[in-house]
Design a protein around this motif. Sequence first.
Motif, mmCIF file in Angstrom:
data_model
loop_
_atom_site.group_PDB
_atom_site.id
_atom_site.type_symbol
_atom_site.label_atom_id
_atom_site.label_comp_id
_atom_site.label_asym_id
_atom_site.label_seq_id
_atom_site.Cartn_x
_atom_site.Cartn_y
_atom_site.Cartn_z
ATOM 1 N N ARG A 227 34.070 34.105 35.084
ATOM 2 C CA ARG A 227 35.237 34.882 35.509
ATOM 3 C C ARG A 227 35.261 35.133 37.008
ATOM 4 O O ARG A 227 36.328 35.267 37.601
ATOM 5 C CB ARG A 227 35.265 36.228 34.781
ATOM 6 C CG ARG A 227 35.475 36.105 33.281
ATOM 7 C CD ARG A 227 35.615 37.466 32.629
ATOM 8 N NE ARG A 227 35.929 37.336 31.203
ATOM 9 C CZ ARG A 227 36.546 38.265 30.495
ATOM 10 N NH1 ARG A 227 36.923 39.381 31.069
ATOM 11 N NH2 ARG A 227 36.791 38.079 29.215
ATOM 12 N N TRP A 228 34.108 35.184 37.631
ATOM 13 C CA TRP A 228 34.026 35.576 39.032
ATOM 14 C C TRP A 228 33.838 34.402 39.989
ATOM 15 O O TRP A 228 34.018 34.564 41.196
ATOM 16 C CB TRP A 228 32.885 36.565 39.229
ATOM 17 C CG TRP A 228 33.266 37.982 38.939
ATOM 18 C CD1 TRP A 228 33.257 38.613 37.730
ATOM 19 C CD2 TRP A 228 33.749 38.951 39.878
ATOM 20 N NE1 TRP A 228 33.696 39.903 37.844
ATOM 21 C CE2 TRP A 228 34.006 40.148 39.155
ATOM 22 C CE3 TRP A 228 33.986 38.930 41.239
ATOM 23 C CZ2 TRP A 228 34.486 41.303 39.777
ATOM 24 C CZ3 TRP A 228 34.462 40.082 41.858
ATOM 25 C CH2 TRP A 228 34.707 41.246 41.133
ATOM 26 N N THR A 290 36.649 41.520 35.599
ATOM 27 C CA THR A 290 37.321 40.408 36.271
ATOM 28 C C THR A 290 37.582 40.776 37.726
ATOM 29 O O THR A 290 37.652 41.960 38.072
ATOM 30 C CB THR A 290 38.665 40.072 35.590
ATOM 31 O OG1 THR A 290 39.508 41.227 35.634
ATOM 32 C CG2 THR A 290 38.461 39.659 34.144
ATOM 33 N N PRO A 291 37.746 39.776 38.598
ATOM 34 C CA PRO A 291 38.002 40.071 40.014
ATOM 35 C C PRO A 291 39.276 40.882 40.238
ATOM 36 O O PRO A 291 39.314 41.732 41.127
ATOM 37 C CB PRO A 291 38.125 38.677 40.643
ATOM 38 C CG PRO A 291 37.402 37.768 39.721
ATOM 39 C CD PRO A 291 37.577 38.338 38.349
ATOM 40 N N SER A 292 40.321 40.621 39.459
ATOM 41 C CA SER A 292 41.597 41.310 39.675
ATOM 42 C C SER A 292 41.513 42.806 39.405
ATOM 43 O O SER A 292 42.355 43.570 39.869
ATOM 44 C CB SER A 292 42.670 40.685 38.778
ATOM 45 O OG SER A 292 42.304 40.784 37.407
ATOM 46 N N ARG A 293 40.495 43.246 38.656
ATOM 47 C CA ARG A 293 40.335 44.664 38.355
ATOM 48 C C ARG A 293 39.370 45.378 39.293
ATOM 49 O O ARG A 293 39.159 46.581 39.174
ATOM 50 C CB ARG A 293 39.834 44.838 36.910
ATOM 51 C CG ARG A 293 40.802 44.329 35.859
ATOM 52 C CD ARG A 293 40.236 44.541 34.460
ATOM 53 N NE ARG A 293 41.145 44.043 33.436
ATOM 54 C CZ ARG A 293 40.888 44.076 32.129
ATOM 55 N NH1 ARG A 293 39.745 44.585 31.705
ATOM 56 N NH2 ARG A 293 41.753 43.589 31.261
ATOM 57 N N HIS A 294 38.788 44.638 40.216
ATOM 58 C CA HIS A 294 37.812 45.243 41.118
ATOM 59 C C HIS A 294 38.531 45.979 42.238
ATOM 60 O O HIS A 294 39.377 45.401 42.937
ATOM 61 C CB HIS A 294 36.891 44.170 41.703
ATOM 62 C CG HIS A 294 35.623 44.709 42.276
ATOM 63 N ND1 HIS A 294 35.565 45.315 43.504
ATOM 64 C CD2 HIS A 294 34.362 44.744 41.781
ATOM 65 C CE1 HIS A 294 34.326 45.692 43.753
ATOM 66 N NE2 HIS A 294 33.573 45.355 42.723
ATOM 67 N N LYS A 299 41.858 40.750 49.462
ATOM 68 C CA LYS A 299 42.940 39.876 49.012
ATOM 69 C C LYS A 299 42.551 38.416 49.165
ATOM 70 O O LYS A 299 42.833 37.590 48.288
ATOM 71 C CB LYS A 299 44.213 40.172 49.808
ATOM 72 C CG LYS A 299 45.401 39.320 49.390
ATOM 73 C CD LYS A 299 46.632 39.660 50.215
ATOM 74 C CE LYS A 299 47.816 38.774 49.809
ATOM 75 N NZ LYS A 299 49.018 39.065 50.623
ATOM 76 N N LEU A 302 40.027 37.396 46.359
ATOM 77 C CA LEU A 302 40.701 37.303 45.064
ATOM 78 C C LEU A 302 41.524 36.027 44.972
ATOM 79 O O LEU A 302 41.454 35.300 43.966
ATOM 80 C CB LEU A 302 41.584 38.531 44.848
ATOM 81 C CG LEU A 302 42.395 38.553 43.542
ATOM 82 C CD1 LEU A 302 41.469 38.505 42.334
ATOM 83 C CD2 LEU A 302 43.282 39.791 43.492
ATOM 84 N N GLU A 303 42.299 35.731 46.023
ATOM 85 C CA GLU A 303 43.113 34.519 46.013
ATOM 86 C C GLU A 303 42.241 33.270 46.040
ATOM 87 O O GLU A 303 42.571 32.252 45.417
ATOM 88 C CB GLU A 303 44.072 34.532 47.206
ATOM 89 C CG GLU A 303 45.158 35.596 47.098
ATOM 90 C CD GLU A 303 46.091 35.593 48.301
ATOM 91 O OE1 GLU A 303 45.767 34.903 49.289
ATOM 92 O OE2 GLU A 303 47.131 36.272 48.240
ATOM 93 N N LEU A 306 40.931 32.725 42.442
ATOM 94 C CA LEU A 306 41.991 32.284 41.539
ATOM 95 C C LEU A 306 42.464 30.877 41.865
ATOM 96 O O LEU A 306 42.694 30.066 40.960
ATOM 97 C CB LEU A 306 43.168 33.253 41.599
ATOM 98 C CG LEU A 306 42.901 34.680 41.120
ATOM 99 C CD1 LEU A 306 44.137 35.538 41.286
ATOM 100 C CD2 LEU A 306 42.456 34.670 39.655
ATOM 101 N N LYS A 311 41.716 30.290 37.297
ATOM 102 C CA LYS A 311 42.769 30.519 36.318
ATOM 103 C C LYS A 311 42.687 29.576 35.148
ATOM 104 O O LYS A 311 43.198 29.851 34.067
ATOM 105 C CB LYS A 311 44.130 30.388 36.981
ATOM 106 C CG LYS A 311 44.338 29.050 37.691
ATOM 107 C CD LYS A 311 45.614 29.086 38.516
ATOM 108 C CE LYS A 311 45.766 27.802 39.336
ATOM 109 N NZ LYS A 311 46.912 27.846 40.219
#
Length: 536
Positions: A227-228, A290-294, A299, A302-303, A306, A311
Amino acid sequence: MTLRLIPDQFLHHFPSSNLKNPKKFKKISKISSNFSKLHEIKTSKQLPSSTSLLHNRVVNDEFIKNRFHSIRTRVSGNDAQSFRAESSLSEETEFRTPSFLEFITSERVKVVSMVGLALALCNADRVVMSVAIVPLSLVHGWSRSFSGIVQSSFLWGYLLSPIAGGALVDYYGGKVVMAWGVALWSMATFLTPWAAETSLLVLLAMRVLLGIAEGVALPSMNNMISRWFPQTERSRAVGIAMGGFQLGNVIGLTLAPILMSRGGIFGPFVIFGLSGMLWVLVWVSATSSTPSRHPQISKYELEYILNKGQKSVLPSIEKKKRPKTDKVIPPFRRLLSKAPTWALISANAMHSWGYFVILSWMPIYFNTIYHVDLRQAAWFSAVPWTMMAVLGYFAGVLSDMLIQNGTDVTLTRKIMQSIGFLGPAVALLGLIAAKTPAIASAWLAVAVGLKSFSHSGFLVNFQEIAPQYAGVLHGMSNTAGTFAAIIGTVGAGFFVEMIGSFRGFLLLTSFLYFLSALIWLTFATGERVNFGESSK
């Protein structure tokens, strides 16, 4: 009549097939009409000079031409596919590879470092008994074979949980399952002194609980890394996590004798148990699944995660499209119908056989063969695990570099796994022939160090062949590995009593390494396997 709605200068932007298609022709005509009206409104509201009018017309005509060209791109099916491919490529290339400093200071590395610390505690808690078994055997009068049974009781519990734990990891994610696992095995470690003073049966039960809780550690690690981390960084991430795993051996084997000399036989159990409870508090409050919840991730990072392929492998995203029953009841028959699954099972079985035999018996081996005391035996058997932690990260970096430079993933996994099995097979032969403890320790360091290349072989292969079933597949192979570990750990004691030689058992282990390497080279793959239907 209708054809006149489309200006002649725009007809060459469209394939004749689109003009013959009524639906596409109607859409094109409507857009052309709208642009014509817009042009008329703009020119009617102004009274420009001839030069200004000519300029506006050129600008508007160019705008309309580009707009119609874009529409044509979307109308054509083949062109649309190439457009999406080019867009995807541009998204990939705009994210440069982070520098080493950016990598080691990133949030994803902090997360995997916490995972590595959990695995260090996991191994430290399990190897304490490898050191404590010698004085415990003297106090209770246990035979060599019964000492093997006491040590293997951990594996009885470890046998029960990996499949169920892997399914839970696929369902709830690695963060939650890892937290519960560490809490339970830390409690079991802390209560081991009380259990040993109560009765032998309670002691064995506590060791079984330790095994049950620790069975979820590696599937949770695999889930968090998938996930990371993008695929191009996954091997080194496993190297970091498994480096902590091996350092747990060093911590347990070196600190346990010191803590035992100052706090009694059960001192290390209390210290390591309390350390695990502290880890749980930090893990729950400072990490996310998950990274999006950290909350603290940048930014850019995260990008980057992904857009570098995350993804496509996030189980949580894929599983939202499947019925809930698919998460609870994995397709065991379909998973077992594929040869790459059996390659993973064979590799994990051999990895566990060699790992637990070395982990459980090396202190006794050095004490028996070379007649060194317990503290020296711990140092001799701890040095190889340090080598394993260092070479494990190096193997991860090498594996990622091969893939980034275009080497086929399947070939990369086979290279790494071959080094991870053939290296120890040859090194164990050198260990058998060693005449001094220093030389024996050197050969053991080579064997265990090269064994770490397996982490960039089979250990990262679960997500590659079955991202949606990686947890349960890891659990299945771990169960097979636990069977092999039990046979190896218990069998070593009986083998030594029957044959009277540790070296003969190491020779058998070397042969099994060669055999497992052959199986991996024949059946393993780095490509995603279709588990949608059973092979016929």
